[in-house]
Design an enzyme around this catalytic site. Structure first.
Site, short mmCIF file in Angstrom:
data_model
loop_
_atom_site.label_atom_id
_atom_site.label_comp_id
_atom_site.label_asym_id
_atom_site.label_seq_id
_atom_site.Cartn_x
_atom_site.Cartn_y
_atom_site.Cartn_z
N VAL A 4 0.97 -1.03 -0.17
CA VAL A 4 -0.02 0.11 -0.01
C VAL A 4 0.82 1.13 0.00
O VAL A 4 0.53 2.34 -0.67
CB VAL A 4 -0.94 0.00 0.96
CG1 VAL A 4 -0.22 -0.01 2.60
CG2 VAL A 4 -1.96 1.08 1.08
N ASP A 5 2.02 1.47 0.63
CA ASP A 5 2.90 2.74 0.91
C ASP A 5 3.33 2.80 -0.48
O ASP A 5 3.23 4.08 -0.89
CB ASP A 5 4.07 2.27 1.72
CG ASP A 5 3.36 1.87 3.12
OD1 ASP A 5 2.44 2.47 3.50
OD2 ASP A 5 4.11 1.16 3.86
N ILE B 229 11.75 -4.53 -8.23
CA ILE B 229 13.14 -5.04 -7.91
C ILE B 229 12.58 -6.62 -7.26
O ILE B 229 12.10 -6.66 -6.28
CB ILE B 229 13.84 -4.46 -6.94
CG1 ILE B 229 13.96 -2.92 -7.48
CG2 ILE B 229 15.12 -5.02 -6.58
CD1 ILE B 229 14.70 -2.01 -6.45
N CYS C 241 20.09 -3.75 2.37
CA CYS C 241 19.51 -3.99 1.36
C CYS C 241 19.03 -2.62 0.53
O CYS C 241 19.46 -2.35 -0.61
CB CYS C 241 17.97 -4.82 1.71
SG CYS C 241 16.93 -4.72 0.16
N CYS D 3 12.88 -8.91 3.96
CA CYS D 3 12.33 -8.92 2.83
C CYS D 3 12.56 -9.94 2.11
O CYS D 3 12.00 -10.34 1.26
CB CYS D 3 12.78 -7.36 2.26
SG CYS D 3 14.64 -7.02 2.05
#
Length: 352
Positions: free
Chosen positions: A11-12, A32, A98, A193
């Site tokens: 959502v962001d 990505i 990251c 992630c």
């Protein structure tokens, strides 16, 4: 102005694109791919759903879409760093790596260098002080992600746009619902992630295995139980020890002998400290910091700041002294240093 928007399907980043369009900017959208689905045995990663939503966003707003596969770079720079840090008994922060090496490093080398600005859905802002661009805190103190961005280079910060940085998370959700975005009700991603839905301990077990060791009470030397490998535990950890008569906190690790030392009670004195030594001290703007100086800082991802004092050491490192004892100082984690107003990010360094 040419803008590349990094969109994850959440959502962001979706709302970030919506806000850019409201400003009259049509970014090129990039997804990505850094997940573990390319590795044998990792079949439960959510990349396909993420890509489908990201493509929807691109089509809906008339943006060009491109997928960039940085799996190889991620494995070589971030996953290997995580495994080796844990093996050494450190507490790694792969999200920090990251951002510096992949999202704003390898991506910029591959595609981002073609654009004047790079926009993301991070909860952060930038501010210009004395003609220099500074990374700065977000409006939402709970969602603020400046600590995860604190190892960026100045050249990276100068290009960044954070469209949602001046908004609360609730405002972002409201905009997503009003715009009927498919990501409006998606849960925020949790954990590291690159793992997707893979359990972190299962990941460590795959690469580091298991080895039984003792759990020892720090003050008495009494053996309280056993564990399956020090690498499954972090300094300050309370859950997952399975000891009676708690709470118990991990306060020390003997790496050579695979021993966990624990202390009992709520926030035990043994788990606290005031002096933190930093290596790889990393200023975020091309200005000389007037050391020694009073600062605000964080040593983990929390809304709260600590007050402290930053000074150089005779051996070329930097010492961070907290005004109050703080719990869970973990070697390998990053301390994020803010100005005394807790607004500008001025530096960071790895805790040793």
């Amino acid at each position: 102005m040419t803008v590349a928007a990094l969109v994850s399907g959440g959502v962001d980043s979706s709302v970030a694109v919506h806000l850019l369009k409201e400003q009259g900017i049509t970014p090129d959208i990039f997804y990505i791919r850094i997940g573990m689905e390319d590795e044998e045995g990792y079949i439960d990663c959510p990349a396909e759903e993420d890509i489908e939503i990201t493509q929807w966003i691109a089509h809906h707003y008339g943006c060009r879409f491109e997928e960039v596969n940085l799996h190889k770079e991620y494995w070589e720079n971030v996953v290997s760093y995580t495994i080796e840090s844990v093996r050494k008994g450190l507490t790694p922060n792969p999200d920090v790596m990251c951002n510096r090496l992949i999202k704003f490093g390898a991506f910029d080398d591959r595609r981002g260098h073609d654009y004047e600005r790079i926009a993301t859905g991070h909860y952060a802002t930038t501010d210009i002080v004395g003609g220099n661009s500074f990374l700065a805190t977000a409006k939402d103190p709970i969602k603020d992600q400046t600590d995860f961005l604190s190892q960026l280079e100045y050249r990276q910060i100068r290009k960044l746009m954070f469209p949602i940085g001046h908004m609360m998370k609730s405002e972002v959700r409201t905009i997503a619902h009003e715009a009927h975005l498919p990501s409006a009700d998606r849960k925020d991603s949790q954990g590291i992630c690159f793992l997707g839905k893979i359990n972190y301990n299962d990941f460590l077990r795959r690469y580091l295995g298991e080895r039984e060791g003792k759990i020892v009470e720090l003050e008495t030397g009494k053996i309280l139980g056993s564990h399956r490998g020090y690498w499954f535990h972090t300094i300050g950890q309370r859950k997952g020890l399975y000891l009676s008569g708690g709470p118990w906190f991990v306060v020390r690790k003997d790496i050579d002998n695979n021993v966990l030392y624990v202390s009992q009670g709520y926030d035990p004195a043994a788990a606290h400290g005031r002096e933190i030594t930093l290596m790889g001290f990393h200023p975020l703007a091309p200005v000389e910091l007037p050391l020694p100086m009073d600062v605000k800082f964080k040593i983990r991802h929390t809304p709260e700041f600590h007050q402290g004092h930053l000074s150089p050491t005779p051996d070329g490192l930097v010492r961070l002294e907290s005004d109050e004892p703080i719990q869970g100082i973990a070697a390998g984690q990053y301390a994020t240093i803010y100005d005394n107003n807790a607004h500008l990010v001025i530096a960071s360094g790895m805790i040793i």
